[in-house]
Design a protein around this motif. Structure first.
Motif, PDB file in Angstrom:
ATOM      1  N   LYS A 299     -73.603 -73.856  70.287  1.00 44.51           N
ATOM      2  CA  LYS A 299     -72.173 -74.045  70.813  1.00 44.51           C
ATOM      3  C   LYS A 299     -71.922 -73.800  72.122  1.00 44.51           C
ATOM      4  O   LYS A 299     -71.380 -74.037  72.967  1.00 44.51           O
ATOM      5  N   THR A 300     -72.396 -72.456  72.515  1.00 50.55           N
ATOM      6  CA  THR A 300     -72.187 -71.792  73.662  1.00 50.55           C
ATOM      7  C   THR A 300     -72.901 -72.676  74.874  1.00 50.55           C
ATOM      8  O   THR A 300     -71.998 -72.877  75.883  1.00 50.55           O
ATOM      9  N   LEU A 301     -73.887 -73.209  74.881  1.00 46.44           N
ATOM     10  CA  LEU A 301     -74.540 -74.126  75.790  1.00 46.44           C
ATOM     11  C   LEU A 301     -73.781 -75.375  75.888  1.00 46.44           C
ATOM     12  O   LEU A 301     -73.612 -75.778  77.075  1.00 46.44           O
ATOM     13  N   GLU A 302     -73.350 -76.012  74.642  1.00 47.97           N
ATOM     14  CA  GLU A 302     -72.400 -77.164  74.661  1.00 47.97           C
ATOM     15  C   GLU A 302     -71.094 -77.048  75.702  1.00 47.97           C
ATOM     16  O   GLU A 302     -70.793 -77.762  76.571  1.00 47.97           O
ATOM     17  N   GLU A 303     -70.521 -75.712  75.362  1.00 48.20           N
ATOM     18  CA  GLU A 303     -69.243 -75.247  76.081  1.00 48.20           C
ATOM     19  C   GLU A 303     -69.600 -75.099  77.572  1.00 48.20           C
ATOM     20  O   GLU A 303     -68.662 -75.675  78.495  1.00 48.20           O
ATOM     21  N   LEU A 304     -70.855 -74.524  77.817  1.00 46.07           N
ATOM     22  CA  LEU A 304     -71.199 -74.225  79.380  1.00 46.07           C
ATOM     23  C   LEU A 304     -71.284 -75.758  80.093  1.00 46.07           C
ATOM     24  O   LEU A 304     -70.731 -75.750  81.203  1.00 46.07           O
ATOM     25  N   LYS A 305     -71.737 -76.415  79.149  1.00 40.05           N
ATOM     26  CA  LYS A 305     -72.169 -78.034  80.077  1.00 40.05           C
ATOM     27  C   LYS A 305     -70.940 -78.545  80.157  1.00 40.05           C
ATOM     28  O   LYS A 305     -70.691 -79.129  81.234  1.00 40.05           O
ATOM     29  N   ASN A 306     -69.929 -78.492  79.260  1.00 40.60           N
ATOM     30  CA  ASN A 306     -68.641 -79.220  79.494  1.00 40.60           C
ATOM     31  C   ASN A 306     -67.705 -78.414  80.658  1.00 40.60           C
ATOM     32  O   ASN A 306     -67.148 -79.192  81.472  1.00 40.60           O
ATOM     33  N   VAL A 307     -67.756 -77.167  80.778  1.00 44.65           N
ATOM     34  CA  VAL A 307     -66.889 -76.347  81.434  1.00 44.65           C
ATOM     35  C   VAL A 307     -67.622 -76.600  82.867  1.00 44.65           C
ATOM     36  O   VAL A 307     -66.769 -76.375  83.841  1.00 44.65           O
ATOM     37  N   LEU A 308     -68.705 -76.689  83.025  1.00 44.46           N
ATOM     38  CA  LEU A 308     -69.435 -76.844  84.632  1.00 44.46           C
ATOM     39  C   LEU A 308     -69.592 -78.387  84.779  1.00 44.46           C
ATOM     40  O   LEU A 308     -70.189 -78.658  85.924  1.00 44.46           O
ATOM     41  N   SER A 309     -69.190 -79.270  83.825  1.00 42.04           N
ATOM     42  CA  SER A 309     -69.353 -80.681  84.199  1.00 42.04           C
ATOM     43  C   SER A 309     -70.907 -81.008  84.441  1.00 42.04           C
ATOM     44  O   SER A 309     -70.943 -81.867  85.432  1.00 42.04           O
ATOM     45  N   MET A 310     -71.623 -80.559  83.692  1.00 39.74           N
ATOM     46  CA  MET A 310     -73.202 -80.818  83.895  1.00 39.74           C
ATOM     47  C   MET A 310     -73.496 -82.100  83.039  1.00 39.74           C
ATOM     48  O   MET A 310     -73.010 -82.242  82.052  1.00 39.74           O
ATOM     49  N   PRO A 311     -74.432 -82.779  83.673  1.00 41.45           N
ATOM     50  CA  PRO A 311     -75.007 -84.003  83.095  1.00 41.45           C
ATOM     51  C   PRO A 311     -75.595 -83.405  81.834  1.00 41.45           C
ATOM     52  O   PRO A 311     -76.131 -84.542  80.818  1.00 41.45           O
TER      53      PRO A 311
ATOM     54  N   LYS B 158     -61.290 -65.608  80.112  1.00 41.20           N
ATOM     55  CA  LYS B 158     -62.237 -64.436  79.934  1.00 41.20           C
ATOM     56  C   LYS B 158     -62.695 -64.152  78.523  1.00 41.20           C
ATOM     57  O   LYS B 158     -63.907 -63.494  78.488  1.00 41.20           O
ATOM     58  N   SER B 159     -62.104 -65.149  77.590  1.00 43.84           N
ATOM     59  CA  SER B 159     -62.859 -64.939  76.376  1.00 43.84           C
ATOM     60  C   SER B 159     -63.627 -66.047  75.826  1.00 43.84           C
ATOM     61  O   SER B 159     -64.348 -66.143  74.731  1.00 43.84           O
ATOM     62  N   SER B 160     -64.194 -66.625  76.803  1.00 42.81           N
ATOM     63  CA  SER B 160     -64.942 -67.902  76.759  1.00 42.81           C
ATOM     64  C   SER B 160     -66.388 -67.701  76.243  1.00 42.81           C
ATOM     65  O   SER B 160     -67.061 -66.857  77.189  1.00 42.81           O
ATOM     66  N   PRO B 161     -66.846 -68.023  75.237  1.00 41.93           N
ATOM     67  CA  PRO B 161     -68.479 -67.670  75.011  1.00 41.93           C
ATOM     68  C   PRO B 161     -69.165 -68.173  76.249  1.00 41.93           C
ATOM     69  O   PRO B 161     -70.448 -67.470  76.398  1.00 41.93           O
ATOM     70  N   ALA B 162     -68.804 -69.245  77.012  1.00 42.54           N
ATOM     71  CA  ALA B 162     -69.813 -69.864  78.083  1.00 42.54           C
ATOM     72  C   ALA B 162     -69.472 -68.802  79.155  1.00 42.54           C
ATOM     73  O   ALA B 162     -70.589 -68.402  79.769  1.00 42.54           O
ATOM     74  N   LEU B 163     -68.490 -68.048  79.433  1.00 40.50           N
ATOM     75  CA  LEU B 163     -68.420 -67.316  80.581  1.00 40.50           C
ATOM     76  C   LEU B 163     -69.018 -66.005  80.278  1.00 40.50           C
ATOM     77  O   LEU B 163     -69.887 -65.392  81.129  1.00 40.50           O
TER      78      LEU B 163
END
Length: 178
Positions: free
Chosen positions: A9-21, A144-149
């Motif tokens: 889920k963290t990678l999914e969140e990171l993808k979304n937060v950074l607007s990655m393709p 600051k509590s984001s798993p992606a961060l």
């Protein structure tokens, strides 16, 4: 029946937060280290699916930069890394993480542009844990509590640890040979 591939889920969140393709499965992170301009080195760590892959870690001696110049050092190692990856047809990362702020990010981006590589690259600045992306003045606002961060911080901190350890061992060897 093929099982659905497990995606953290963290990678999914990171993808979304950074607007990655694409999902950032392979993340490579860079940090520079020197002591008053001496023994300038950089380290690169590689995380696959959120986990370190130590056999893919790389050490760089800074060759073209004299004195303390974090920006030029970053430009050099990012260029050398991806020029080699392209020449050897090795895998490229889904995301590049730079330890630093806007200056280090701009330097890394210049090298990627020179190689005509359009890879997602971000920088994570230490003090306020701000995430910078190219061509954006203000940092991304990530909780600051984001798993992606937290994943980005973990990877950045590992790149920092790896670079400093390499720098210390190089300095020790230099002192022993004097």
């Amino acid at each position: 029946i093929r099982r659905k591939e497990y995606i953290p889920k963290t990678l999914e969140e990171l993808k979304n937060v950074l607007s990655m393709p694409v999902l950032p499965r392979r993340i490579e992170a860079f940090d520079n280290s020197n002591i008053q301009g001496e023994s300038a080195v950089a380290g690169m760590v590689c995380f696959i699916n959120g986990k370190p892959l130590k056999k893919e870690y790389r050490k760089f001696n800074i060759k073209s930069v004299k004195g303390i110049d974090d920006f030029e050092s970053m430009k050099e190692v990012v260029f050398r890394r991806y020029k080699r990856q392209l020449n050897e047809k090795n895998p490229l990362p889904d995301l590049i993480l730079i330890d630093g702020g806007k200056g280090q990010l701009s330097s890394a981006k210049l090298s990627l542009d020179k190689l005509e590589l359009n890879l997602p690259v971000v920088a994570l600045a230490k003090k306020l844990e701000e995430v910078f992306i190219p061509n954006q003045k203000e940092p991304l606002m990530i909780s600051k509590s984001s798993p992606a961060l937290n994943l980005l911080k973990q990877i950045r901190d590992e790149a920092h640890r790896f670079a400093i350890t390499f720098q210390r061992s190089k300095r020790t060897k230099r002192m022993l040979t004097k």
